[in-house]
Design an enzyme around this catalytic site. Structure first.
Site, PDB file in Angstrom:
ATOM      1  N   SER A  79       0.842  -1.191   0.000  1.00  0.00           N
ATOM      2  CA  SER A  79       0.000   0.000   0.000  1.00  0.00           C
ATOM      3  C   SER A  79       0.876   1.239   0.000  1.00  0.00           C
ATOM      4  O   SER A  79       1.956   1.247   0.586  1.00  0.00           O
ATOM      5  CB  SER A  79      -0.918  -0.016   1.229  1.00  0.00           C
ATOM      6  OG  SER A  79      -1.844   1.048   1.166  1.00  0.00           O
ATOM      7  N   ASP A  80       0.410   2.285  -0.666  1.00  0.00           N
ATOM      8  CA  ASP A  80       1.130   3.549  -0.675  1.00  0.00           C
ATOM      9  C   ASP A  80       0.121   4.676  -0.851  1.00  0.00           C
ATOM     10  O   ASP A  80      -0.944   4.475  -1.428  1.00  0.00           O
ATOM     11  CB  ASP A  80       2.156   3.590  -1.805  1.00  0.00           C
ATOM     12  CG  ASP A  80       3.108   4.760  -1.647  1.00  0.00           C
ATOM     13  OD1 ASP A  80       4.004   4.659  -0.787  1.00  0.00           O
ATOM     14  OD2 ASP A  80       2.939   5.769  -2.347  1.00  0.00           O
ATOM     15  N   GLN A  81       0.485   5.853  -0.340  1.00  0.00           N
ATOM     16  CA  GLN A  81      -0.431   6.986  -0.391  1.00  0.00           C
ATOM     17  C   GLN A  81       0.280   8.224  -0.916  1.00  0.00           C
ATOM     18  O   GLN A  81       1.431   8.488  -0.554  1.00  0.00           O
ATOM     19  CB  GLN A  81      -0.981   7.273   1.003  1.00  0.00           C
ATOM     20  CG  GLN A  81      -2.039   8.351   1.053  1.00  0.00           C
ATOM     21  CD  GLN A  81      -2.565   8.508   2.461  1.00  0.00           C
ATOM     22  OE1 GLN A  81      -1.929   9.132   3.285  1.00  0.00           O
ATOM     23  NE2 GLN A  81      -3.710   7.917   2.733  1.00  0.00           N
TER      24      GLN A  81
END
Length: 194
Positions: free
Chosen positions: A70-72
Site C-alpha cells: 500500500s502507498d499513499q
C-alpha cells in the site's frame, strides 16, 4: 484460519494496526522501495505503482504468500505533498493546505506470489483542512510530529483536529490501508475475515 500465509509489505505501525483488525494472522516485511515518483507520473499512478512495487519487493522471500502493498500520495492543484521529513516542510505543507480540500489517494495491491495474480485498486479520500492559524499549525506539529505521513496529516491521532471534513469510501484509506478493498481482494483469494 487461512491456509495461506499473509504478509504485509510495510514497516508502518498504523498499517499493522489496521490489518490486525481483520483478525487474520500475518507477518510484516520491509519492502525497501524507493518511493520517488517517476517523471510525468500522475499521483494516482505513483500510488498504484508503489503499492505493487512494495508487494513484489518481498515476493522472493515469501513465494507462497498473499502479499499486501500500500502507498499513499496527497496532492492539490497538481502539487504533490509527500512525507515532509522535517518540521519546516510539514509547516509549509499545512500552510498551503489550510482551508483547502486535498486528495489523499491510497493505492492497494494484493499479490498472490504463488500464482502471480495481482489485484490493484486506488481509493481516494478528499480531506478538507480547517483554516488553521500559524500557531495552530505549530502546536499540532509540536504535539504530533507527523513527519512520516503524506501531507503531514495524521488522522489517526491529533490530526483529526486539523480536518474539517473527509469524503471517501473507506475511512481506513486515509490512515494508509483501505480495509474494505482489502477484504474484497482477500475474498477473491478465498480468505475471509469472518
Amino acid at each position: 484460519m487461512p491456509s495461506v500465509q499473509i504478509v504485509l509489505s510495510s514497516t508502518s505501525l498504523f498499517r499493522r494496526e489496521l490489518l490486525a483488525r481483520l483478525g487474520l494472522p500475518f507477518e510484516t516485511a520491509n519492502p525497501n522501495v524507493d518511493e520517488t515518483a517517476r517523471h510525468g507520473e500522475t499521483p494516482e499512478t505513483t500510488a498504484l505503482r508503489l503499492s505493487e512495487d512494495k508487494a513484489r519487493a518481498v515476493a522472493r522471500q515469501y513465494p507462497e504468500a498473499l502479499i499486501i502493498g500500500s502507498d499513499q500520495v496527497a496532492y492539490l492543484d497538481g502539487q504533490v505533498f509527500g512525507k515532509p521529513g522535517t518540521h519546516e516542510n510539514a509547516a509549509r505543507q499545512l500552510q498551503t493546505m489550510r482551508g483547502r480540500t486535498v486528495n489523499f489517494y491510497t493505492g492497494l495491491c494484493l499479490l498472490n506470489a504463488k500464482s502471480g495474480k495481482v489485484q490493484l485498486r486506488g481509493v481516494p479520500t478528499l480531506v478538507t483542512f480547517r483554516n488553521l492559524t500559524s500557531d495552530e499549525i505549530e502546536n499540532y506539529l509540536r504535539k504530533e510530529k507527523p513527519y512520516n505521513c503524506a501531507g503531514s496529516a495524521k488522522s489517526e491521532g491529533l490530526g483529526i483536529a486539523i480536518i474539517a471534513k473527509m469524503e471517501g469510501e473507506d475511512p481506513n484509506a486515509l490512515i494508509g490501508l483501505p480495509l474494505i478493498a482489502l477484504c474484497d481482494f482477500l475474498r477473491n483469494e478465498s480468505v475471509y475475515a469472518i
